[in-house]
Scaffold this active site. Structure first.
Site, short mmCIF file in Angstrom:
data_model
loop_
_atom_site.label_atom_id
_atom_site.label_comp_id
_atom_site.label_asym_id
_atom_site.label_seq_id
_atom_site.Cartn_x
_atom_site.Cartn_y
_atom_site.Cartn_z
N GLY A 149 6.83 -2.01 6.20
CA GLY A 149 8.19 -2.55 6.21
C GLY A 149 9.21 -1.66 6.89
O GLY A 149 8.95 -0.51 7.23
N GLU A 150 10.39 -2.25 7.12
CA GLU A 150 11.49 -1.55 7.77
C GLU A 150 12.49 -1.17 6.67
O GLU A 150 13.21 -2.04 6.17
CB GLU A 150 12.12 -2.46 8.83
CG GLU A 150 13.44 -1.98 9.39
CD GLU A 150 13.45 -0.52 9.84
OE1 GLU A 150 12.66 -0.16 10.73
OE2 GLU A 150 14.23 0.27 9.28
N CYS B 31 1.48 -2.36 15.72
CA CYS B 31 1.50 -2.08 14.28
C CYS B 31 0.82 -3.18 13.49
O CYS B 31 1.14 -4.36 13.62
CB CYS B 31 2.95 -1.92 13.81
SG CYS B 31 3.09 -1.71 12.02
N ASN C 126 -3.31 4.49 16.30
CA ASN C 126 -4.35 4.23 15.30
C ASN C 126 -4.80 2.78 15.43
O ASN C 126 -3.99 1.87 15.23
CB ASN C 126 -3.82 4.49 13.89
CG ASN C 126 -3.50 5.97 13.68
OD1 ASN C 126 -4.35 6.83 13.92
ND2 ASN C 126 -2.29 6.26 13.26
N GLU D 91 0.82 -1.20 0.00
CA GLU D 91 0.00 0.00 0.00
C GLU D 91 0.86 1.26 0.00
O GLU D 91 1.95 1.29 0.57
CB GLU D 91 -0.92 0.00 1.22
CG GLU D 91 -1.95 -1.13 1.14
CD GLU D 91 -3.01 -1.07 2.23
OE1 GLU D 91 -4.19 -1.22 1.88
OE2 GLU D 91 -2.67 -0.89 3.42
N SER E 78 11.52 5.53 15.44
CA SER E 78 10.33 5.08 16.18
C SER E 78 10.74 4.68 17.58
O SER E 78 11.15 3.54 17.82
CB SER E 78 9.71 3.89 15.44
OG SER E 78 9.30 4.28 14.16
N LEU E 79 10.62 5.61 18.50
CA LEU E 79 11.12 5.37 19.86
C LEU E 79 10.07 4.65 20.71
O LEU E 79 10.29 3.54 21.17
CB LEU E 79 11.54 6.71 20.48
CG LEU E 79 12.22 6.64 21.83
CD1 LEU E 79 13.52 5.85 21.77
CD2 LEU E 79 12.49 8.05 22.37
N HIS E 80 8.98 5.31 20.97
CA HIS E 80 7.78 4.73 21.59
C HIS E 80 7.89 4.33 23.06
O HIS E 80 6.88 4.03 23.70
CB HIS E 80 7.26 3.52 20.80
CG HIS E 80 7.03 3.79 19.35
ND1 HIS E 80 6.42 4.93 18.89
CD2 HIS E 80 7.34 3.07 18.24
CE1 HIS E 80 6.34 4.89 17.57
NE2 HIS E 80 6.91 3.79 17.15
N CYS F 105 -0.90 5.90 10.10
CA CYS F 105 0.35 5.24 10.52
C CYS F 105 0.06 3.90 11.16
O CYS F 105 -0.76 3.80 12.07
CB CYS F 105 1.05 6.04 11.61
SG CYS F 105 1.65 7.60 11.08
N CYS G 224 6.56 -7.29 7.05
CA CYS G 224 7.68 -6.79 7.85
C CYS G 224 8.21 -7.94 8.71
O CYS G 224 7.43 -8.75 9.18
CB CYS G 224 7.20 -5.64 8.75
SG CYS G 224 8.55 -4.75 9.57
N SER H 262 11.93 6.55 8.05
CA SER H 262 11.59 6.18 9.42
C SER H 262 12.09 4.76 9.72
O SER H 262 11.85 3.83 8.96
CB SER H 262 10.07 6.23 9.61
OG SER H 262 9.72 5.75 10.89
N CYS I 192 3.55 8.56 1.18
CA CYS I 192 4.08 7.61 2.17
C CYS I 192 4.29 6.27 1.46
O CYS I 192 3.35 5.66 0.95
CB CYS I 192 3.08 7.48 3.31
SG CYS I 192 3.57 6.28 4.53
N CYS J 105 6.39 -5.12 15.92
CA CYS J 105 6.02 -4.10 16.89
C CYS J 105 4.56 -4.32 17.27
O CYS J 105 3.71 -4.51 16.38
CB CYS J 105 6.25 -2.71 16.32
SG CYS J 105 7.95 -2.49 15.74
N1 SAH Z 1 9.08 0.43 9.89
C1 SAH Z 1 9.35 1.81 10.05
C2 SAH Z 1 8.45 2.72 9.25
C3 SAH Z 1 6.97 2.41 9.14
S1 SAH Z 1 5.89 2.80 10.42
C4 SAH Z 1 9.28 2.17 11.50
O1 SAH Z 1 8.83 1.37 12.30
O2 SAH Z 1 9.71 3.27 11.83
C5 SAH Z 1 5.68 4.55 10.57
C6 SAH Z 1 5.40 4.96 12.02
O3 SAH Z 1 4.10 4.56 12.46
C7 SAH Z 1 6.38 4.33 12.99
O4 SAH Z 1 6.82 5.27 13.93
C8 SAH Z 1 5.52 3.29 13.66
O5 SAH Z 1 6.04 2.91 14.89
C9 SAH Z 1 4.21 3.99 13.76
N2 SAH Z 1 3.07 3.12 14.04
C10 SAH Z 1 2.98 1.79 13.81
N3 SAH Z 1 1.77 1.34 14.18
C11 SAH Z 1 1.07 2.40 14.62
C12 SAH Z 1 -0.27 2.57 15.10
N4 SAH Z 1 -1.10 1.56 15.16
N5 SAH Z 1 -0.65 3.80 15.47
C13 SAH Z 1 0.20 4.85 15.36
N6 SAH Z 1 1.45 4.75 14.89
C14 SAH Z 1 1.89 3.53 14.53
FE1 SF4 Z 2 7.59 -3.10 10.94
FE2 SF4 Z 2 7.66 -0.43 11.44
FE3 SF4 Z 2 5.43 -1.86 11.85
FE4 SF4 Z 2 7.52 -2.19 13.46
S1 SF4 Z 2 6.29 -0.30 13.22
S2 SF4 Z 2 6.25 -3.83 12.58
S3 SF4 Z 2 9.19 -1.97 12.01
S4 SF4 Z 2 6.42 -1.51 9.89
#
Ligand code: SAH
Ligand code: SF4
Length: 385
Positions: free
Chosen positions: A196-197, A147, A327, A116, A250-252, A370, A140, A228, A133, A144
């Site tokens: 994906g990463e 995600c 989200n 997508e 992506s710290l979180h 996201c 992936c 990212s 985007c 996480c």
């Molecule tokens: N794989 C890469 C880039 C894709 S995700 C990464 O992890 O950075 C883009 C951003 O959306 C990342 O910061 C990810 O952690 C965040 N993200 C993933 N799932 C999410 C969700 N359900 N709600 C909000 N942000 C989310």
């Molecule tokens: Fe993969 Fe990024 Fe989603 Fe983590 S947040 S599962 S690295 S796409």
């Protein structure tokens, strides 16, 4: 040690290699080849070098997909090109629009795999430019917890043509290629924040971004590209040295126990190593701050103590913190933090000297926000391939 790690990551990426640009009909898809490769191929096919350069310009500056429209190339040469080559685009399987203007495409590549791509229009009256985007992988390898993409096992890496092809398809959809009368205005930013990463597919991502930045083609400044990563430390150094695009991390979570759980890659590259890599990232000046992404999960990582620890963690780093309200997606094990918690968290980070914008959810109604992207593609069994 990081060098060896980087080599190991690249070797692993090869196991998920995309299909070659040679199509079943024997023609070669030119999209995704570097400028030097493309020119060499056309010269080999009998074309003069300056004409080969013109072809590159037609493909990446003007967005032409039909050799017959390359008016600076003589008709017989156009025909010869069309016999041997194509200028490919991913196919559009689905095209959805959110009530807020966000648009999502489900794209299908030559081998039937799907990913997508999302266009997020700008909201700033001063600068209406939005961002495309882009996905770097189908699925992936990382998982996480918050995600949706992370629930889809890695199918394969996308090739450079498939990566830049997403941006080109988005420009096609909006008629956004520059013409002698007008320049492309809206689609001039790329965020590598789709499926994906990107740093686990660095070779193809880098090749695609070099095409995006080539002054004779799409010509985006590296300031208009943001990559990212979930924190693939050894590849962050290479990304800085070889591409120099903006970095989002992506710290979180601000302690390893929690980050281990939310972003399992943290067990390999813990927070201290991640922050050290951010401090090394070239051009980490005030003009080019690193963005920390922080998903707001109710009762998990959104306390005032977390906010204060975050400020201490990134102290001295030119950075900003993007707070992303979680989200939701079907079956997700989290809830979005309450408005008050987000406001208090943001205020503490701002008092600590960092911009802390709350990212407005865009395209949630079509699962385009996201972390909501996912497709039905599955890895083919070796025997079937
Ligand atoms: N794989 C890469 C880039 C894709 S995700 C990464 O992890 O950075 C883009 C951003 O959306 C990342 O910061 C990810 O952690 C965040 N993200 C993933 N799932 C999410 C969700 N359900 N709600 C909000 N942000 C989310
Ligand atoms: Fe993969 Fe990024 Fe989603 Fe983590 S947040 S599962 S690295 S796409």
């Amino acid at each position: 040690m990081d060098g060896a790690d980087a080599a190991r990551i690249e070797a692993k990426a090869a196991a998920f290699a995309p299909p070659s640009s040679l199509r079943e009909d024997g023609r070669i898809d030119l999209v995704g080849l570097s400028r030097a490769e493309l020119e060499a191929l056309l010269v080999e096919a009998g074309m003069e070098r300056f004409r080969a350069r013109q072809v590159f310009h037609w493909i990446y500056f003007r967005g032409v997909t039909d050799f017959g429209r390359m008016s600076s190339i003589a008709r017989p040469a156009q025909a010869r090109l069309a016999e041997k080559f194509v200028i490919g685009r991913p196919g559009t399987v689905r095209d959805e629009r959110s009530a807020d203007g966000t648009r999502k495409w489900l794209l299908r590549f030559g081998d039937g795999q799907e990913a997508e791509t999302v266009y997020i229009p700008g909201t700033d009256a001063e600068d209406a430019r939005g961002a495309v985007c882009i996905s770097s992988q189908v699925g992936c390898t990382l998982t996480c917890r918050f995600c949706h993409t992370g629930t889809q096992p890695l199918v394969r890496n996308l090739g450079s043509g498939e990566i830049i092809g997403q941006f080109m398809a988005a420009r096609d959809a909006y008629g956004e290629w520059p013409t002698p009368q007008s320049e492309a205005r809206l689609l001039s930013n790329i965020v590598l924040m789709g499926m994906g990463e990107p740093l686990y597919n660095f070779e193809h991502v880098a090749a695609a971004m070099r095409l995006a930045m080539d002054a004779e083609g799409i010509a985006l400044s590296r300031r208009r590209i943001t990559l990212s990563t979930s924190g693939v430390v050894p590849m962050m150094d290479r990304c800085g040295a070889e591409l120099g695009v903006n970095l989002a991390v992506s710290l979180h979570a601000v302690n390893d126990a929690l980050r281990d759980r939310l972003v399992p890659l943290n067990r390999k590259y813990p927070i201290a190593e991640l922050i050290a890599a951010c401090r090394r990232y070239p051009g980490a000046s005030n003009a080019r701050r690193i963005t920390f992404e922080y998903v707001m999960l109710k009762g998990v990582n959104d306390s005032e103590a977390d906010a204060r620890a975050l400020v201490r963690l990134i102290a001295g780093l030119p950075a900003k913190v993007n707070l992303i309200p979680f989200n939701p997606w079907p079956g997700a094990p989290f809830e979005t933090s309450g408005e008050g918690a987000i406001r208090r968290f943001a205020a503490i980070v701002q008092d600590g000297g960092y911009a802390a914008p709350v990212r407005a959810p865009r395209g949630r109604d079509i699962l385009a926000a996201c972390g909501q992207l996912r497709t039905d593609s599955q890895r083919r069994r070796k025997s079937a391939a």
